[in-house]
Design a protein around this motif. Structure first.
Motif, PDB file in Angstrom:
ATOM      1  N   ARG A  30      71.778 -13.165  37.769  1.00 50.22           N
ATOM      2  CA  ARG A  30      72.388 -12.099  37.824  1.00 50.22           C
ATOM      3  C   ARG A  30      71.599 -10.839  37.752  1.00 50.22           C
ATOM      4  O   ARG A  30      71.695  -9.679  38.331  1.00 50.22           O
ATOM      5  CB  ARG A  30      73.562 -11.805  36.956  1.00 50.22           C
ATOM      6  N   ARG A  31      70.727 -10.770  36.716  1.00 51.56           N
ATOM      7  CA  ARG A  31      69.749  -9.703  36.544  1.00 51.56           C
ATOM      8  C   ARG A  31      69.006  -9.219  37.783  1.00 51.56           C
ATOM      9  O   ARG A  31      68.847  -8.142  38.181  1.00 51.56           O
ATOM     10  CB  ARG A  31      68.844 -10.027  35.360  1.00 51.56           C
ATOM     11  N   ASP A  32      68.370 -10.563  38.511  1.00 54.02           N
ATOM     12  CA  ASP A  32      67.684 -10.034  39.559  1.00 54.02           C
ATOM     13  C   ASP A  32      68.515  -9.555  40.583  1.00 54.02           C
ATOM     14  O   ASP A  32      68.004  -8.727  41.498  1.00 54.02           O
ATOM     15  CB  ASP A  32      66.832 -11.496  39.877  1.00 54.02           C
ATOM     16  N   ILE A  33      69.728 -10.007  40.856  1.00 55.60           N
ATOM     17  CA  ILE A  33      70.483  -9.606  41.848  1.00 55.60           C
ATOM     18  C   ILE A  33      70.699  -8.120  41.861  1.00 55.60           C
ATOM     19  O   ILE A  33      70.869  -7.555  42.653  1.00 55.60           O
ATOM     20  CB  ILE A  33      71.655 -10.421  42.056  1.00 55.60           C
ATOM     21  N   ARG A  34      71.043  -7.878  40.531  1.00 57.99           N
ATOM     22  CA  ARG A  34      71.206  -6.362  40.221  1.00 57.99           C
ATOM     23  C   ARG A  34      70.070  -5.526  40.605  1.00 57.99           C
ATOM     24  O   ARG A  34      70.454  -4.386  40.951  1.00 57.99           O
ATOM     25  CB  ARG A  34      72.019  -6.083  38.749  1.00 57.99           C
ATOM     26  N   LYS A  35      68.978  -5.823  40.098  1.00 63.52           N
ATOM     27  CA  LYS A  35      67.838  -5.050  40.427  1.00 63.52           C
ATOM     28  C   LYS A  35      67.785  -4.887  41.921  1.00 63.52           C
ATOM     29  O   LYS A  35      67.233  -3.957  42.282  1.00 63.52           O
ATOM     30  CB  LYS A  35      66.449  -5.769  39.960  1.00 63.52           C
ATOM     31  N   TYR A  36      67.996  -5.794  42.836  1.00 62.78           N
ATOM     32  CA  TYR A  36      67.814  -5.850  44.114  1.00 62.78           C
ATOM     33  C   TYR A  36      68.766  -4.954  44.870  1.00 62.78           C
ATOM     34  O   TYR A  36      68.466  -4.129  45.598  1.00 62.78           O
ATOM     35  CB  TYR A  36      67.909  -7.321  45.097  1.00 62.78           C
ATOM     36  N   ALA A  37      69.919  -5.353  44.104  1.00 60.04           N
ATOM     37  CA  ALA A  37      71.116  -4.175  44.722  1.00 60.04           C
ATOM     38  C   ALA A  37      70.720  -2.688  44.239  1.00 60.04           C
ATOM     39  O   ALA A  37      71.041  -1.979  45.311  1.00 60.04           O
ATOM     40  CB  ALA A  37      72.412  -4.835  44.094  1.00 60.04           C
ATOM     41  N   VAL A  38      70.381  -2.325  43.353  1.00 62.81           N
ATOM     42  CA  VAL A  38      69.997  -1.189  42.993  1.00 62.81           C
ATOM     43  C   VAL A  38      68.825  -0.471  43.902  1.00 62.81           C
ATOM     44  O   VAL A  38      69.013   0.542  44.320  1.00 62.81           O
ATOM     45  CB  VAL A  38      69.650  -0.856  41.409  1.00 62.81           C
ATOM     46  N   ALA A  39      67.947  -1.298  44.034  1.00 60.52           N
ATOM     47  CA  ALA A  39      66.613  -1.014  44.488  1.00 60.52           C
ATOM     48  C   ALA A  39      67.069  -0.691  46.077  1.00 60.52           C
ATOM     49  O   ALA A  39      66.258   0.225  46.888  1.00 60.52           O
ATOM     50  CB  ALA A  39      65.696  -2.035  44.537  1.00 60.52           C
ATOM     51  N   THR A  40      68.049  -1.234  46.719  1.00 60.46           N
ATOM     52  CA  THR A  40      68.209  -1.089  48.123  1.00 60.46           C
ATOM     53  C   THR A  40      69.459  -0.258  48.255  1.00 60.46           C
ATOM     54  O   THR A  40      69.707  -0.162  49.231  1.00 60.46           O
ATOM     55  CB  THR A  40      68.457  -2.638  48.565  1.00 60.46           C
TER      56      THR A  40
END
Lengths: 151, 140
Positions: A26-36
């Protein structure tokens, strides 16, 4: 103009790399979602991965000594080409199921095509790699065909 | 009026535009998430003096992601992305104002699939990333 593609290079087409297995968090998905800059709550909360999240999941993690001077990793699936400056080409992705936290996904990559084209400032080399992503049980998740350009 | 959304979709319908102006912070976060150390994305002297670019180069897949966001936002909860493709036609740079949008090209009411033409373009209208997608609508 002579070709940059030797018979030895062309003979590499069809080669497959080792399978890569990764855990979706979940953490990696959230990082990606914020970054994009995603706007959908399900992505920002990490409940589901955005469509191109898988690119980060399977991007190679290599040691510092394996990076070139310009910070690029050497894709060992692709033979050493005579042009070394990489440009993003494009991708085509077919989706079969969503990616969610807790998924353990397996990627298999195959070097599928190698060709050249005349560019404005000389020959360019194009190559294609197909990546098939499944669950550990073999359920199809997505198939990506990526094209890279070397100048 | 029918509640089945696909019945109201016509070729030529335009997807709402998403405008992005990527700054150095977003580009850093994207490449950190990707684990991408390519200097053209964070080393300004290298990008401009060695590679000859006018600025820090936006990562190609980040621009591709904006195309998928355009589709996903338009779809909302009514369906899913079946396939997408795009190509990075030319480099874009930190500070560029880029708009992602698309147009409905075909609607198949039987298979409940819709074909979309997609593009990311500059303020002057130059397309930097053309693409396409197929989406499937759920039964109402």
């Amino acid at each position: 103009m002579s070709s940059l593609l030797t018979p030895e290079l062309l003979a590499q087409v069809g080669k497959s790399g080792p399978r890569q297995t990764e855990l979706v968090t979940r953490r990696d998905i959230r990082k990606y979602a914020v970054a994009t800059g995603q706007r959908q709550r399900r992505f920002l909360d990490g409940d589901e991965a955005p469509p191109l999240y898988y690119i980060t999941l399977f991007w190679p993690v290599v040691e510092l000594g394996e990076l070139t001077r310009d910070g690029v990793f050497v894709d060992r699936l692709v033979p050493d080409l005579s042009l070394h400056k990489a440009m993003a080409g494009g991708i085509k992705v077919e989706y079969f199921r969503a990616i969610r936290p807790g998924d353990v996904l397996v990627a298999s990559r195959t070097f599928t095509n190698l060709y050249e084209k005349q560019g404005a400032s000389g020959l360019l080399i194009f190559y294609e790699v197909v990546m098939q992503v499944t669950t550990e049980q073999g359920e199809p998740v997505l198939t990506e065909t990526a094209t890279r350009i070397m100048r | 009026m029918t509640t089945d959304r696909i019945a109201r979709i016509r070729p030529g319908d335009v997807l709402p535009e998403i405008v992005n102006r990527c700054d150095t912070v977003q580009l850093f976060l994207y490449n950190a998430a990707l684990w991408n150390a390519h200097r053209i994305h964070f080393d300004y002297p290298y990008a401009t003096q060695v590679e000859g670019y006018p600025g820090l180069v936006l990562a190609g897949p980040l621009i591709g992601d904006w195309l998928t966001q355009c589709v996903i936002d338009w779809l909302a909860e009514d369906g899913q992305l079946i396939s997408v493709e795009y190509s990075n036609r030319r480099a874009s740079f930190v500070g560029d104002v880029l708009a992602a949008s698309g147009v409905v090209r075909a609607v198949d009411q039987t298979s409940r699939r819709v074909e979309l033409e997609l593009f990311v373009r500059t303020e002057s209208g130059e397309v930097v990333a053309p693409g396409s997608a197929v989406v499937g609508f759920r039964a109402a």
